[in-house]
Each structure stands twice: as C-alpha cells, then as structure tokens.
Design a protein around this motif. Structure first.
Motif, PDB file in Angstrom:
ATOM      1  N   ARG A 180       2.625  -3.272  33.747  1.00  0.00           N
ATOM      2  CA  ARG A 180       2.332  -3.446  32.328  1.00  0.00           C
ATOM      3  C   ARG A 180       0.879  -3.867  32.160  1.00  0.00           C
ATOM      4  NH1 ARG A 180       5.676  -7.319  28.104  1.00  0.00           N
ATOM      5  NH2 ARG A 180       3.978  -8.788  27.957  1.00  0.00           N
ATOM      6  N   ILE A 181       0.238  -3.343  31.122  1.00  0.00           N
ATOM      7  CA  ILE A 181      -1.166  -3.668  30.876  1.00  0.00           C
ATOM      8  C   ILE A 181      -1.384  -4.010  29.405  1.00  0.00           C
ATOM      9  CG2 ILE A 181      -2.262  -2.379  32.760  1.00  0.00           C
ATOM     10  CD1 ILE A 181      -2.528   0.007  30.911  1.00  0.00           C
ATOM     11  N   LYS A 182      -2.426  -4.782  29.174  1.00  0.00           N
ATOM     12  CA  LYS A 182      -2.854  -5.094  27.816  1.00  0.00           C
ATOM     13  C   LYS A 182      -4.143  -4.315  27.571  1.00  0.00           C
ATOM     14  CE  LYS A 182      -2.383  -9.344  26.444  1.00  0.00           C
ATOM     15  NZ  LYS A 182      -2.638 -10.812  26.265  1.00  0.00           N
ATOM     16  N   VAL A 183      -4.165  -3.544  26.484  1.00  0.00           N
ATOM     17  CA  VAL A 183      -5.277  -2.626  26.222  1.00  0.00           C
ATOM     18  C   VAL A 183      -5.950  -2.948  24.890  1.00  0.00           C
ATOM     19  CG1 VAL A 183      -5.906  -0.194  25.843  1.00  0.00           C
ATOM     20  CG2 VAL A 183      -4.153  -0.783  27.539  1.00  0.00           C
ATOM     21  N   ARG A 184      -7.290  -2.965  24.916  1.00  0.00           N
ATOM     22  CA  ARG A 184      -8.054  -3.092  23.674  1.00  0.00           C
ATOM     23  C   ARG A 184      -8.481  -1.686  23.239  1.00  0.00           C
ATOM     24  NH1 ARG A 184     -12.088  -5.973  25.261  1.00  0.00           N
ATOM     25  NH2 ARG A 184     -11.375  -8.028  24.553  1.00  0.00           N
ATOM     26  N   ILE A 185      -8.117  -1.273  22.031  1.00  0.00           N
ATOM     27  CA  ILE A 185      -8.445   0.054  21.515  1.00  0.00           C
ATOM     28  C   ILE A 185      -9.954   0.153  21.259  1.00  0.00           C
ATOM     29  CG2 ILE A 185      -8.039   1.710  19.651  1.00  0.00           C
ATOM     30  CD1 ILE A 185      -5.645   1.285  21.504  1.00  0.00           C
ATOM     31  N   THR A 186     -10.559   1.250  21.713  1.00  0.00           N
ATOM     32  CA  THR A 186     -12.019   1.407  21.594  1.00  0.00           C
ATOM     33  C   THR A 186     -12.425   2.597  20.740  1.00  0.00           C
ATOM     34  OG1 THR A 186     -12.046   2.690  23.647  1.00  0.00           O
ATOM     35  CG2 THR A 186     -12.441   0.319  23.833  1.00  0.00           C
ATOM     36  N   ALA A 187     -11.462   3.316  20.138  1.00  0.00           N
ATOM     37  CA  ALA A 187     -11.806   4.490  19.324  1.00  0.00           C
ATOM     38  C   ALA A 187     -10.933   4.539  18.083  1.00  0.00           C
ATOM     39  CB  ALA A 187     -11.640   5.774  20.130  1.00  0.00           C
ATOM     40  N   GLU A 188     -11.517   4.991  16.988  1.00  0.00           N
ATOM     41  CA  GLU A 188     -10.767   5.168  15.749  1.00  0.00           C
ATOM     42  C   GLU A 188      -9.945   6.459  15.835  1.00  0.00           C
ATOM     43  OE1 GLU A 188     -10.633   3.035  13.406  1.00  0.00           O
ATOM     44  OE2 GLU A 188     -12.383   1.737  13.651  1.00  0.00           O
ATOM     45  N   PRO A 189      -8.863   6.598  15.053  1.00  0.00           N
ATOM     46  CA  PRO A 189      -8.107   7.854  15.032  1.00  0.00           C
ATOM     47  C   PRO A 189      -9.013   9.034  14.676  1.00  0.00           C
ATOM     48  CG  PRO A 189      -6.912   6.117  13.881  1.00  0.00           C
ATOM     49  CD  PRO A 189      -8.270   5.562  14.177  1.00  0.00           C
ATOM     50  N   GLY A 190      -8.849  10.131  15.381  1.00  0.00           N
ATOM     51  CA  GLY A 190      -9.687  11.309  15.145  1.00  0.00           C
ATOM     52  C   GLY A 190     -10.961  11.311  15.956  1.00  0.00           C
ATOM     53  N   GLU A 191     -11.255  10.180  16.637  1.00  0.00           N
ATOM     54  CA  GLU A 191     -12.460  10.094  17.446  1.00  0.00           C
ATOM     55  C   GLU A 191     -12.120   9.826  18.905  1.00  0.00           C
ATOM     56  OE1 GLU A 191     -14.872   7.064  15.758  1.00  0.00           O
ATOM     57  OE2 GLU A 191     -15.113   8.058  13.821  1.00  0.00           O
ATOM     58  N   THR A 192     -10.874  10.082  19.283  1.00  0.00           N
ATOM     59  CA  THR A 192     -10.446   9.809  20.643  1.00  0.00           C
ATOM     60  C   THR A 192     -11.009  10.840  21.602  1.00  0.00           C
ATOM     61  OG1 THR A 192      -8.445  11.148  20.448  1.00  0.00           O
ATOM     62  CG2 THR A 192      -8.295   8.831  19.767  1.00  0.00           C
ATOM     63  N   PHE A 193     -10.829  10.552  22.884  1.00  0.00           N
ATOM     64  CA  PHE A 193     -11.340  11.444  23.924  1.00  0.00           C
ATOM     65  C   PHE A 193     -10.677  12.816  23.839  1.00  0.00           C
ATOM     66  CE2 PHE A 193     -11.691  12.731  28.480  1.00  0.00           C
ATOM     67  CZ  PHE A 193     -13.066  12.792  28.517  1.00  0.00           C
ATOM     68  N   ILE A 194      -9.367  12.837  23.582  1.00  0.00           N
ATOM     69  CA  ILE A 194      -8.674  14.120  23.471  1.00  0.00           C
ATOM     70  C   ILE A 194      -9.191  14.900  22.271  1.00  0.00           C
ATOM     71  CG2 ILE A 194      -6.443  15.191  22.954  1.00  0.00           C
ATOM     72  CD1 ILE A 194      -5.106  13.240  24.750  1.00  0.00           C
ATOM     73  N   ASP A 195      -9.465  14.214  21.158  1.00  0.00           N
ATOM     74  CA  ASP A 195     -10.027  14.891  19.983  1.00  0.00           C
ATOM     75  C   ASP A 195     -11.355  15.548  20.324  1.00  0.00           C
ATOM     76  OD1 ASP A 195      -8.019  14.264  18.073  1.00  0.00           O
ATOM     77  OD2 ASP A 195      -8.780  12.223  17.947  1.00  0.00           O
ATOM     78  N   LYS A 196     -12.185  14.823  21.064  1.00  0.00           N
ATOM     79  CA  LYS A 196     -13.478  15.375  21.460  1.00  0.00           C
ATOM     80  C   LYS A 196     -13.294  16.574  22.386  1.00  0.00           C
ATOM     81  CE  LYS A 196     -15.948  10.969  21.143  1.00  0.00           C
ATOM     82  NZ  LYS A 196     -16.661   9.900  21.895  1.00  0.00           N
ATOM     83  N   MET A 197     -12.328  16.465  23.316  1.00  0.00           N
ATOM     84  CA  MET A 197     -12.067  17.560  24.238  1.00  0.00           C
ATOM     85  C   MET A 197     -11.625  18.811  23.487  1.00  0.00           C
ATOM     86  SD  MET A 197     -10.069  15.651  27.350  1.00  0.00           S
ATOM     87  CE  MET A 197      -9.759  17.181  28.204  1.00  0.00           C
ATOM     88  N   ILE A 198     -10.733  18.633  22.526  1.00  0.00           N
ATOM     89  CA  ILE A 198     -10.215  19.773  21.766  1.00  0.00           C
ATOM     90  C   ILE A 198     -11.342  20.481  21.035  1.00  0.00           C
ATOM     91  CG2 ILE A 198      -8.770  20.427  19.791  1.00  0.00           C
ATOM     92  CD1 ILE A 198      -6.831  18.176  20.677  1.00  0.00           C
ATOM     93  N   SER A 199     -12.225  19.721  20.403  1.00  0.00           N
ATOM     94  CA  SER A 199     -13.316  20.343  19.647  1.00  0.00           C
ATOM     95  C   SER A 199     -14.328  20.998  20.570  1.00  0.00           C
ATOM     96  CB  SER A 199     -14.010  19.290  18.774  1.00  0.00           C
ATOM     97  OG  SER A 199     -14.626  18.307  19.561  1.00  0.00           O
ATOM     98  N   LEU A 200     -14.517  20.428  21.770  1.00  0.00           N
ATOM     99  CA  LEU A 200     -15.534  20.968  22.669  1.00  0.00           C
ATOM    100  C   LEU A 200     -15.077  22.208  23.418  1.00  0.00           C
ATOM    101  CD1 LEU A 200     -16.946  17.606  24.034  1.00  0.00           C
ATOM    102  CD2 LEU A 200     -18.226  19.320  22.759  1.00  0.00           C
TER     103      LEU A 200
END
Length: 681
Positions: free
Chosen positions: A182-202
């Motif tokens: 189990r891990i505790k994660v701090r979110i670093t991206a707003e919705p629509g600006e995630t790494f997958i979003d960037k990958m899809i557009s690129l």
C-alpha cells in the motif's frame, strides 16, 4: 502497446486508411501539401474537360483524358493513403491508451479521514491511499510506503516495478495498478493534464507538427514545383511556334511528372512514421523536433549508474582505516543506514546480517537512531547520515566529501584512507567513507558492474561520429576504471548537477548537439539544457517535465537506440528524396521526347528507352509516377535500414542505392509499362 505493434497493419487500420484517403481529397486539407495540391488542381481540370468536352474542344481526346484523370486520381489517393496509414497507426495506439484511461474511485485523505471520490474530482496536491489491487487514480508521487505497480497499460511490460517514497522512483502514473502492499500518493496533475492524456494527444498522427528539417525540405519542393510550373506554362507558346499541338492534359501530365510528386506524396508519412517508430519503441517524444534532433547528435552524456552499469551498487565489504576495529566500523556504518531507505542503505544492513555480525559487540542502539534526525543525501553534499539523539553525528558518503566534513569538525584524516579508497576504486568499486563526529572509521565497498555489450554499443556510436561522456559521482579512480571497461570517450568524476550542465554547454558552444538521460530532480536542469533529453518514466515529475522524451520502460541505455531511430528518420527522408529526384530524370527522357519528336525528329535521339509512341510514353511515365508511391509506402513506414558508419560512407552508400537505383528503376519500369500500354492503344 506490444500487442498493438502486431496489429499495426490489421484490417481496421487499412479500412480507415482507405476511407481517409478519399476524405483527404478535400482541397482545404490538400493545401497543406502544396505539391499534391497542384496535382489535385490538374486532376480537377482534366475532370472538367471530361464532363464538358465540347466547351474545351476535347471531344476527340476523351479516352486519353479519361486515362489521365484516372491515373492522376490514383496518384492523389496513393499519396493520401500513405499519410492516412501512418496516422492510423498512431490513432490505433491512442485508442489502446484511451482504454486504460478510465474513471476510478479514489481513497482521498481529508485530515485523518478517508473520503471515497471519483478520480475526476481529484486536484493537484490531493493525497490518496492506494492498496493492493486498486488502480492509481491519477499521476502523482509516492510520499509514503513501498509497493509493486503493474504499468503494463503504459509500457506493455507485464513485470511490475517497485515504487517507493523518496529518491528517483517515486513517480506513479494514473491508470496503473498496485499489485502488492500500500502506498500514499500526492496527486501532481490536474484532470486532463495527466501523462496518459499527453500520450494520447502526442501519438495522434494528425496532431503532429512539421519538424524544421521537414519544413526546409517542403520549402524546396514548393520552389521546384513553382519552377516547373513556369517551365510547363512557357512550353505551350514554344510548342505553338513549332506548330506542335500540346493539349492541356498532356501539359498537366508533364507537370505532374516533372514536379517531385513521389517525395511530396510520402514526405508527411515519413515524418509521422518516424515518430511512430519511437513510440513503438516505448519512447514518448514530446515533438517531432526532438526525434529529428536525435539523428544529428554529436555528443551523448550518460550517467554511469543504471545506464552504463546495472546501478544496483550493493555493500560487499567493510574496510576499516586508522587502526579501527572492524566491529566499530560495522556498528557506525549500520547506524548511518538505519533510516536510509535507498537500495545502498538497505544493502549495508543486509551485509551486516548476511555476515552474521549479530553478536553483542555489533548490537545497535536503536533508541539513538529512533530519536535522531535523518540527514538525506544531497547532490551538493554527497553525504547522508544521522544526527543521533545524544548529539553525536554519523555520516556516510563520498570519501572526499566525508574528508572535508571531518576537517570542518577539526578532526584528523587517517593516513591509510586514501590508499584503501584508491584500492577499492581501482577494482571498479565505489568507496563510501563512514565517520562519527571528528573521526573516520572506514570504508564501505560498493560494487557495481558494467552492462554486457556496452563497449560494443559505444564502438558503434564512435563509428557514427558520436562522442560519449560518462558523468558519475564516483571518485576519479573508480570513474576511470568503469570508463575504461565500458569504452566511453571521456568521463566526469565527482560530478554535481551543475557539472552536467557545464559539460552540455561546453559541447553546445562548439556547435554540437547533445543528448543525455536522467531520472532525478537533480537531472532536470541538464535535461532541459540538452538538445535531446530522455527522462525515465520511473523518475520524478520534474525530470519528465524538463525532458523532451520519456522512456516508458525506464531503460537509460535506450538513448542509444533513440539516436539510431532519429538517424534512420533523417536517412529515410534523404534517401527517398534522392530516389524521387533521380526518378524525375528518367521521366524527362520519357515524356519530353514524346511531346516534340514528331515535329522535331532530332528529339528522337533522346528517346533512349525506345518507347512505342508519344501517347504511350506520356501514359507510361504518368502510370509509373502513380505506382511508385504505393510501392515506396512500406519503405516510408519501416524506414531505411540504418547501419552505424561515418557520414561520408553513408552518403556514398545512399547515392549508390537510391541515386543510381532511382535512375535505373524508372527506366526499366516505364519501358515495361509502355510495352503493355502500347498494346492497349
């Protein structure tokens, strides 16, 4: 993504490419490709002559005009198909990524309470808990805990990776799954600006911007098109002067054969396919310019640890200095590592247990450590340790850094420290000095090994004219040993973040393009300074944002393959341009004599192919011009095979294959087509 590679030419992609070939006939889209836009205008003119023959006085030329129209239409469709096929591969990858992007439930921490919310409601800075079997709801950094994470949705690799708080492997991506712990994660991206979003557009080929090299070549093609357009327009009055009748479809055929339609039709596809090859290799390029720049790299900066060596430096021996008892060295080495969660720190405690240092004399006073303050390793200090609860200070780090720290504490440096540190370094190991307050107790011997085949790969880079520089925090002796074993051209020992930037700037001031890899926050400035910066997907957010490429597999040595792909892109574009221009030479010999030799018999001397008639010569050249585009599509998609060699040898090889070959192939092809066309006419 690996499965996607196997389906790169499946029926759905081909079906959409054929459909898009017709959709791209839209003049507003065709205008983006000036060469093919000219072909489209010519096609429309011939179509009007077919629809209204009386108005154009073309009643007697219907069959010829129909043949010209059909050939020109297929020329356009084949060129559009090449671009649509390249785009389709990217869109298929994007569709696969979109499947991994889904709205998931997140366990958001609000004070001491857990609130279940949708992942779309998460904002930058929110903290979430992710347990075994749960999806990570958004891009973030692990701030507490350690877990295995399945990143197959992103990388295609089934083996999970370890993510832990602190260090350079704390970055996690939304859409991946925790498979243990189990891990505790701090979110670093707003919705629509995630790494997958960037990958899809690129990876969407349609959104690809032209690279500087492609823009320059496109400008050249436009210039040639304008020149030949002027030539064809002026041929009409010249022909009338010699009482030669040149119908409009003949002039259009001549223009289409003269302008660089082959490379004009494939240019966009070559660029899209080049970026696609990088993506297939599990490297995400932030722009086509980055891929292109990698092909022109002169200098490559590589970290030693994890790139040239395996990076798993583990404690293998305790070496006392200054007459210290081994028991004392082991005790304080272990104490310095009590709160050190890095692999090196854990390996010190593991070595202590493995060698059964468990007797009373090795017993650690854990209360001293528990009540003390952990001093994290920093690139500037190159040390870590503990400020113990009783006021004493224990440090572990690079020998020169610990030496300076001891001197600052008014301590004495043991006479045999340098000798024993050099002995460890000369064997390719890394010596870490251990000190308590004003005394150095000894050295921890860390071992690392060079990856198999690295020397051969650096030899290949040398053949390509690329200079390699290894940067490492190790002392000069260790660095020299590893550099010699790996076969790099130069090295920078005891390097700090500013040293990497200094090396990059020094090379750039000499007019060289520089590439480097990195994964830590301390690498971000150098990644941003480099012409090609390759960040590891497992690295920090800062590193990924600073780089212009991200390796989804987190393999630092992949920069070598990225450079090869970049060179392949440039070579493919150059080779097909050479082939296209050489093609035009053969078409000149086919179509120009055919136009004039009836009125000027002397022009028959240029009919070196012995074509059947002026009409069959024109149609044969036009058919070859259309057919050669689909025949070259596989080469444009796959890329010209690249072999490491000097620029002079590479130029000579390409001129021989694609220059001479580009002249021979159309002579043979046009002649073969003419034999069939002449029978039909």
């Amino acid at each position: 993504m690996k499965e996607q590679r196997k389906r790169m030419l499946d029926r759905s992609i081909l079906k959409h490419a054929i459909r898009d070939s017709f959709m791209k006939l839209n003049p507003m889209l065709m205008m983006k490709n000036p060469v093919m836009f000219v072909v489209e205008i010519g096609t429309l003119v011939v179509l009007l002559m077919l629809l209204f023959p009386g108005y154009f006085g073309a009643d007697k030329e219907m069959s010829f005009n129909l043949a010209v129209f059909v050939i020109l239409l297929f020329t356009l469709l084949f060129a559009n198909f090449a671009e649509a096929l390249a785009e389709g591969r990217g869109k298929a990858q994007a569709a696969s990524l979109k499947k991994s992007k889904q709205d998931t439930q997140a366990n958001k921490l609000v004070g001491n309470d857990i609130q279940v919310v949708s992942s779309t409601e998460l904002r930058k800075g929110d903290i979430v808990l992710v347990s075994q079997g749960e999806m990570i709801p958004g891009d973030g950094e692990v701030i507490e805990g350690l877990a295995s994470v399945d990143e197959s949705a992103i990388t295609g690799e089934s083996a999970p990776v370890i993510k832990e708080s602190g260090g350079d492997f704390c970055s996690v991506t939304g859409g991946t799954r925790v498979v243990s712990d189990r891990i505790k994660v701090r979110i670093t991206a707003e919705p629509g600006e995630t790494f997958i979003d960037k990958m899809i557009s690129l990876v969407e080929g349609a959104q690809r911007q032209k690279t500087p090299n492609e823009i320059a070549l496109n400008t050249l093609l436009i210039s040639l098109t304008i020149i030949f357009l002027i030539v064809v327009v002026t041929l009409a009055p010249i022909a009338r002067h010699f009482n030669i009748d040149l119908p409009v479809p003949v002039l259009i055929s001549l223009l289409v054969c003269l302008i660089p339609t082959t490379i004009g039709g494939l240019l966009s596809a070559i660029g899209i396919a080049g970026m696609d090859r990088v993506t297939q290799f599990n490297v995400l390029a932030m722009s086509g310019k980055a891929v292109e720049a990698s092909g022109d790299i002169n200098t490559m900066i590589l970290d030693k640890t994890g790139t040239i060596t395996f990076g798993n430096r583990m404690a293998s021996e305790f070496v006392p200095v200054g007459g210290v008892e081994k028991a004392e060295l082991v005790k304080w080495a272990a104490m310095s590592s009590m709160k050190d969660e890095t692999p090196e720190g854990r390996s010190v405690l593991e070595l202590m247990r493995k060698q059964e240092y468990t007797s009373q004399e090795y017993t650690l006073d854990e209360s001293l450590a528990a009540g003390g303050a952990f001093i994290e390793f920093k690139a500037e200090t190159r040390m870590s340790g503990l400020d113990l609860a009783d006021g004493r200070k224990v440090r572990k780090g690079a020998v020169d850094s610990v030496r300076q720290w001891i001197i600052s504490q008014n301590g004495r440096v043991p006479a045999d420290l340098e000798e024993k540190a050099n002995q460890v370094a000369s064997e390719g190991g890394t010596p870490l000095a251990v000190a308590l307050d004003d005394r150095i107790y000894g050295i921890i011997y860390l071992k690392d090994t060079v990856k198999p085949g690295m020397k051969e790969r650096f030899d290949q880079l040398r053949e390509m004219g690329i200079r390699t520089i290894m940067c490492t925090g190790d002392n000069p002796l260790t660095a020299a040993t590893i550099a010699r074993e790996a076969g790099v051209d130069d090295f920078v020992a005891e390097s700090k973040p500013e040293d990497k930037i200094a090396v990059i700037r020094r090379e750039q001031e000499q007019g060289k393009l520089v590439a480097m890899t990195g994964d830590g926050t301390n690498d971000a400035p150098a990644l941003a300074q480099a012409d090609v910066g390759l960040a590891m997907n497992s690295g920090t957010v800062a590193a990924k944002e600073a780089a212009n490429m991200v390796d989804l597999d987190s393999d630092p040595s992949k920069i070598i393959e990225v450079v090869a792909i970049g060179k392949q892109l440039l070579m493919t574009r150059g080779a097909l341009t050479t082939f296209s221009i050489a093609n035009d030479v053969a078409k000149y010999f086919a179509i120009i004599p055919a136009m004039f030799m009836l009125a000027i018999p002397q022009m028959g001397a240029l009919n070196v192919m012995g074509l059947g008639s002026p009409l069959s010569a024109i149609l044969s050249a036009l058919i070859f011009n259309a057919v050669i585009i689909p025949l070259l599509i596989p080469l444009a998609m796959k890329g010209v095979k690249y072999k490491p060699m000097s620029s002079d040898r590479l130029l000579g090889r390409n001129l021989l294959i694609y220059g001479l070959g580009g002249m021979v192939v159309p002579f043979v092809g046009i002649k073969a087509i003419d034999l069939l066309v002449h029978l039909w006419i």
